[in-house]
Motif scaffolding. Structure first.
Motif, PDB file in Angstrom:
ATOM      1  N   ARG A 132     -13.397  53.593   7.091  1.00  0.00           N
ATOM      2  CA  ARG A 132     -12.644  52.377   7.401  1.00  0.00           C
ATOM      3  C   ARG A 132     -12.527  52.211   8.911  1.00  0.00           C
ATOM      4  O   ARG A 132     -11.926  53.050   9.596  1.00  0.00           O
TER       5      ARG A 132
ATOM      6  N   MET B  39      -9.564  47.728   8.556  1.00  0.00           N
ATOM      7  CA  MET B  39     -10.460  46.917   7.744  1.00  0.00           C
ATOM      8  C   MET B  39     -11.079  47.772   6.654  1.00  0.00           C
ATOM      9  O   MET B  39     -11.213  48.997   6.793  1.00  0.00           O
ATOM     10  N   GLN B  40     -11.474  47.127   5.555  1.00  0.00           N
ATOM     11  CA  GLN B  40     -12.112  47.848   4.459  1.00  0.00           C
ATOM     12  C   GLN B  40     -13.498  48.337   4.846  1.00  0.00           C
ATOM     13  O   GLN B  40     -13.919  49.419   4.460  1.00  0.00           O
TER      14      GLN B  40
ATOM     15  N   ASP C 270     -17.428  44.741  10.033  1.00  0.00           N
ATOM     16  CA  ASP C 270     -17.850  43.345   9.962  1.00  0.00           C
ATOM     17  C   ASP C 270     -18.459  42.957  11.307  1.00  0.00           C
ATOM     18  O   ASP C 270     -17.755  42.879  12.313  1.00  0.00           O
TER      19      ASP C 270
ATOM     20  N   ALA D  79      -2.887  39.213   8.191  1.00  0.00           N
ATOM     21  CA  ALA D  79      -2.802  40.647   7.939  1.00  0.00           C
ATOM     22  C   ALA D  79      -1.458  40.996   7.321  1.00  0.00           C
ATOM     23  O   ALA D  79      -0.500  40.207   7.377  1.00  0.00           O
TER      24      ALA D  79
ATOM     25  N   THR E   8      -3.002  45.730   8.193  1.00  0.00           N
ATOM     26  CA  THR E   8      -4.138  45.721   7.269  1.00  0.00           C
ATOM     27  C   THR E   8      -4.688  44.300   7.248  1.00  0.00           C
ATOM     28  O   THR E   8      -4.026  43.372   6.769  1.00  0.00           O
ATOM     29  N   ILE E   9      -5.897  44.121   7.775  1.00  0.00           N
ATOM     30  CA  ILE E   9      -6.469  42.784   7.926  1.00  0.00           C
ATOM     31  C   ILE E   9      -6.913  42.264   6.565  1.00  0.00           C
ATOM     32  O   ILE E   9      -7.683  42.912   5.846  1.00  0.00           O
TER      33      ILE E   9
ATOM     34  N   SER F 270      -7.868  38.649   6.137  1.00  0.00           N
ATOM     35  CA  SER F 270      -8.937  37.695   6.414  1.00  0.00           C
ATOM     36  C   SER F 270      -8.806  37.224   7.856  1.00  0.00           C
ATOM     37  O   SER F 270      -7.776  37.429   8.509  1.00  0.00           O
TER      38      SER F 270
END
Length: 328
Positions: A191, A272-273, A276, A289, A315-316, A318
């Motif tokens: 992550r 982020m998971q 990106d 978030a 925790t984002i 989008s």
């Protein structure tokens, strides 16, 4: 009665019989056609009209309101929102899917329409409602500090980073909306963690010329001579010239405003998971978030120090690129 008259009557009866025979044949044909029509009408539709059934099967079915193509049907976001709102009476799921299509496929900046009473229940219960709001805020220019009061007036539970830092226990686990730049990206296992620098949106005024400018230049020269007795020097003559110039410039201007972002002094760590590549450093984003609390940034020996510097951890959920034009 003469033989000629008797012959005429026989001929007349024969002609009448012939006409009757013709009419019977004709009437028999019509009755037969009528009987066939009755039998045809009692057949199933697939047997009675196979050609029309084939054309109906070949024609594509119309797209449902919940499909992504819903927003592409309308020329303006207002028309699209009205059409989506009408679906609330029949299906709230299809209405919400239609509204999301309006937001995704039109330049949807109608935040007041989204916050109206008709959509209040959807904004309260839909798990993706916060993402729809964040996308609309980004399309309106990303003025998060200016949009949050509008959300709070309608009791929408989305808050700012400054409030979370000031009272971390109250806002832990809640949605935060901020405009930020990515300063750095680091990977901790699978992550990645991004270093976010919050940005405030401001504007700077300037004068821009419009239309045609006019200018006028002129030069004036004065000359002359003076003669007379100047005392001990006796008679004398004096002459010379004097030149003056004028310049006049006129133009029409209009006041313009340029938007710019500047750091607010607040920073955060975003989890982020997965990595990106589009969430790149050097660009502004409207970030949605969840607030996970504060984290001490100093060494482990000072973790118990209450005055040690702390960073908010997010925790984002989008992110969206803000539109360069701001809707006021």
């Amino acid at each position: 009665m003469s033989a000629f008259q008797k012959l005429s009557k026989v001929a007349a009866r024969s002609g009448a019989a012939l006409l009757c025979a013709v009419s019977v044949v004709g009437c028999g044909s019509l009755r037969h056609s009528h009987t066939v029509d009755e039998e045809f009408s009692k057949r199933p539709v697939s047997e009675a009209r196979p050609a029309r059934a084939t054309r109906a099967e070949a024609a594509p079915e119309p797209s449902r309101p919940g499909e992504k193509a819903f927003g592409a049907r309308y020329a303006t976001p207002a028309q699209c929102e009205v059409a989506a709102r009408r679906l609330l009476a029949s299906s709230r799921d299809e209405a919400w899917a239609a509204l999301k299509s309006c937001v995704e496929h039109t330049h949807f900046t109608l935040l007041d329409a989204l916050l109206r009473d008709a959509w209040a229940e959807e904004l309260r219960v839909r798990p993706d409602a916060a993402q729809v709001i964040a996308q609309v805020v980004a399309q309106r220019g990303g003025s998060v500090e200016g949009e949050l009061p509008r959300l709070h007036a309608r009791k929408v539970p989305i808050f700012g980073l400054s409030a979370a830092v000031a009272q971390p226990d109250i806002y832990k686990g809640r949605y935060l909306l901020l405009r930020a730049q990515v300063a750095d990206v680091r990977s901790e296992g699978d992550r990645p963690t991004v270093w976010l620098v919050e940005q405030g949106l401001g504007s700077m005024s300037r004068e821009q010329s419009v239309g045609y400018a006019t200018r006028r230049d002129s030069v004036r020269v004065h000359s002359g001579a003076v003669g007379g007795n100047v005392g001990l020097l006796g008679p004398s003559n004096l002459d010379g010239q004097l030149a003056t110039s004028e310049r006049e410039v006129s133009s029409s201007t209009v006041e313009r405003f340029d938007n710019f972002s500047d750091e607010t002094g607040r920073e955060a760590l975003g989890r982020m998971q997965k990595a990106d590549p589009f969430f790149a450093p050097g660009k502004d984003f409207v970030v949605l978030a969840r607030f996970d609390g504060l984290r001490v940034t100093s060494s482990s020996e000072e973790e118990e120090d209450e005055d040690a510097p702390k960073l908010p951890v997010l925790t984002i959920v989008s992110y969206y690129a803000p539109h360069p034009l701001v809707v006021y």
